[in-house]
Design a protein around this motif. Sequence first.
Motif, mmCIF file in Angstrom:
data_model
loop_
_atom_site.group_PDB
_atom_site.id
_atom_site.type_symbol
_atom_site.label_atom_id
_atom_site.label_comp_id
_atom_site.label_asym_id
_atom_site.label_seq_id
_atom_site.Cartn_x
_atom_site.Cartn_y
_atom_site.Cartn_z
ATOM 1 N N LEU A 8 36.702 46.745 7.381
ATOM 2 C CA LEU A 8 37.629 47.798 6.970
ATOM 3 C C LEU A 8 37.049 48.605 5.805
ATOM 4 O O LEU A 8 36.690 48.048 4.770
ATOM 5 N N SER A 18 38.733 44.782 2.867
ATOM 6 C CA SER A 18 39.734 43.835 3.373
ATOM 7 C C SER A 18 39.520 42.428 2.803
ATOM 8 O O SER A 18 38.404 41.905 2.791
ATOM 9 N N PRO A 19 40.609 41.788 2.329
ATOM 10 C CA PRO A 19 40.462 40.407 1.825
ATOM 11 C C PRO A 19 39.966 39.451 2.897
ATOM 12 O O PRO A 19 39.222 38.504 2.605
ATOM 13 N N PHE A 20 40.368 39.716 4.142
ATOM 14 C CA PHE A 20 40.009 38.817 5.249
ATOM 15 C C PHE A 20 38.551 39.027 5.657
ATOM 16 O O PHE A 20 37.840 38.075 5.978
ATOM 17 N N TRP A 40 34.987 50.353 9.960
ATOM 18 C CA TRP A 40 36.185 50.568 10.783
ATOM 19 C C TRP A 40 37.323 51.011 9.882
ATOM 20 O O TRP A 40 37.505 50.480 8.778
ATOM 21 N N PHE A 42 41.618 52.076 9.490
ATOM 22 C CA PHE A 42 42.918 51.599 9.980
ATOM 23 C C PHE A 42 43.335 52.199 11.326
ATOM 24 O O PHE A 42 43.908 51.502 12.161
ATOM 25 N N LYS A 45 42.104 52.075 16.174
ATOM 26 C CA LYS A 45 42.527 50.906 16.956
ATOM 27 C C LYS A 45 41.756 50.788 18.272
ATOM 28 O O LYS A 45 41.472 49.680 18.745
ATOM 29 N N ASP A 54 43.906 44.249 16.994
ATOM 30 C CA ASP A 54 44.264 45.496 16.311
ATOM 31 C C ASP A 54 44.025 45.353 14.810
ATOM 32 O O ASP A 54 44.478 46.159 14.015
ATOM 33 N N LYS A 55 43.314 44.288 14.450
ATOM 34 C CA LYS A 55 43.022 44.027 13.034
ATOM 35 C C LYS A 55 41.568 43.592 12.879
ATOM 36 O O LYS A 55 40.941 43.124 13.839
ATOM 37 N N VAL A 56 41.071 43.710 11.660
ATOM 38 C CA VAL A 56 39.749 43.170 11.336
ATOM 39 C C VAL A 56 39.938 42.042 10.318
ATOM 40 O O VAL A 56 40.953 42.016 9.625
ATOM 41 N N PRO A 57 38.984 41.099 10.263
ATOM 42 C CA PRO A 57 37.662 41.122 10.859
ATOM 43 C C PRO A 57 37.641 40.801 12.357
ATOM 44 O O PRO A 57 38.423 39.983 12.834
ATOM 45 N N ASP A 68 39.965 37.169 13.791
ATOM 46 C CA ASP A 68 40.725 36.471 12.732
ATOM 47 C C ASP A 68 39.755 35.673 11.845
ATOM 48 O O ASP A 68 38.929 34.899 12.353
ATOM 49 N N SER A 69 39.903 35.855 10.528
ATOM 50 C CA SER A 69 38.935 35.262 9.599
ATOM 51 C C SER A 69 38.883 33.735 9.700
ATOM 52 O O SER A 69 37.806 33.136 9.587
ATOM 53 N N TYR A 130 48.936 56.679 7.585
ATOM 54 C CA TYR A 130 49.303 55.483 8.373
ATOM 55 C C TYR A 130 49.626 54.310 7.445
ATOM 56 O O TYR A 130 50.620 53.604 7.628
ATOM 57 N N ARG A 135 53.301 50.483 5.419
ATOM 58 C CA ARG A 135 53.578 49.562 4.305
ATOM 59 C C ARG A 135 54.918 49.879 3.634
ATOM 60 O O ARG A 135 55.632 48.965 3.210
HETATM 61 N N1 GSH Z 1 45.107 36.729 9.786
HETATM 62 C C1 GSH Z 1 44.150 37.800 9.900
HETATM 63 C C2 GSH Z 1 44.638 39.020 9.129
HETATM 64 C C3 GSH Z 1 43.786 40.256 9.382
HETATM 65 C C4 GSH Z 1 44.399 41.540 8.788
HETATM 66 O O1 GSH Z 1 45.596 41.604 8.467
HETATM 67 N N2 GSH Z 1 43.546 42.574 8.639
HETATM 68 C C5 GSH Z 1 44.006 43.849 8.138
HETATM 69 C C6 GSH Z 1 43.024 44.418 7.136
HETATM 70 S S1 GSH Z 1 43.199 43.680 5.562
HETATM 71 C C7 GSH Z 1 44.047 44.863 9.263
HETATM 72 O O2 GSH Z 1 43.113 44.958 10.032
HETATM 73 N N3 GSH Z 1 45.122 45.641 9.366
HETATM 74 C C8 GSH Z 1 45.266 46.633 10.365
HETATM 75 C C9 GSH Z 1 46.538 47.405 10.203
HETATM 76 O O3 GSH Z 1 47.270 47.192 9.252
HETATM 77 O O4 GSH Z 1 46.780 48.247 11.053
HETATM 78 C C10 GSH Z 1 42.780 37.301 9.399
HETATM 79 O O5 GSH Z 1 42.747 36.310 8.633
HETATM 80 O O6 GSH Z 1 41.752 37.841 9.809
#
Ligand code: GSH
Length: 231
Positions: A8, A18-20, A40, A42, A45, A54-57, A68-69, A130, A135
């Motif tokens: 991210l 991203s923390p993950f 990548w 936000f 997708k 739909d999320k990273v990593p 998923d991390s 977005y 949020r």
């Molecule tokens: N449980 C997942 C959480 C991953 C996550 O929430 N990633 C966020 C980035 S910090 C993300 O890609 N969000 C996409 C969005 O909000 O649309 C992991 O540990 O990888």
Amino acid sequence: MTLKLYELVGTDENRPFSPFVWRTRMALAHKGLAAQSIPWCFTEKEAIAPHRSDKVPVLLDGEKPIVDSWVIANYLEDAYPDRPSLFGGEGGRAVGRMLNWWGDVTVVGGIFPRIVADIPGHLKPVDAAYFRKSREARLGKPLEEVTANRDKAVEGFRKSLDPLRLTLRSQSFLGGATPNYADYIVFGPFQWARVVSPFRLLEEGDPVYSWRERLLDAFDGMARQSPGHEV
Ligand SMILES: N[C@@H](CCC(=O)N[C@@H](CS)C(=O)NCC(=O)O)C(=O)O
């Protein structure tokens, strides 16, 4: 073997936040594995949809996607057993599962309301819109209202770190004398904050601050050298 990691970023492709993803970056470094970065954003997708996420990593090992991390850490541990261990055995892996939840709930959850209003400024306009919309819907108020009392609210967050602080009285890392994935679980969220926000989460003199410093120096200062704030 070719590893690629979706990371991210915002306007700066060299500023992953991203923390993950930071958990995964540290895990890869621990294993001595290099991964090609795929920046990548936000709203991109469709780029990761084929990998069923739909999320990273998202990590690609050759053609194989791992999402998923926590799943990635387990994958790396099992697929690269000859490399340094992330968990130090099955007991460490089992306890790590609980710590991963503590990291998500207490550490990510405690940092998020302190820094969330600083994030849109790092994003491209379409991603900032977005991020703010999604949020604010979740939080039920403007991001700036969430962070407004952070100077006071951070005290509760610092207190919530007592289990870590007390542990660091008798060992340098959660992993013991040297760091392992337990440390990266907790460090990832601190690195996220450092990259996106000038807000000071930890006080100098706090053992948690010194622990974070040691992790910033790990792997030849990989995390410290990544663009971020001096906090
Ligand atoms: N449980 C997942 C959480 C991953 C996550 O929430 N990633 C966020 C980035 S910090 C993300 O890609 N969000 C996409 C969005 O909000 O649309 C992991 O540990 O990888």
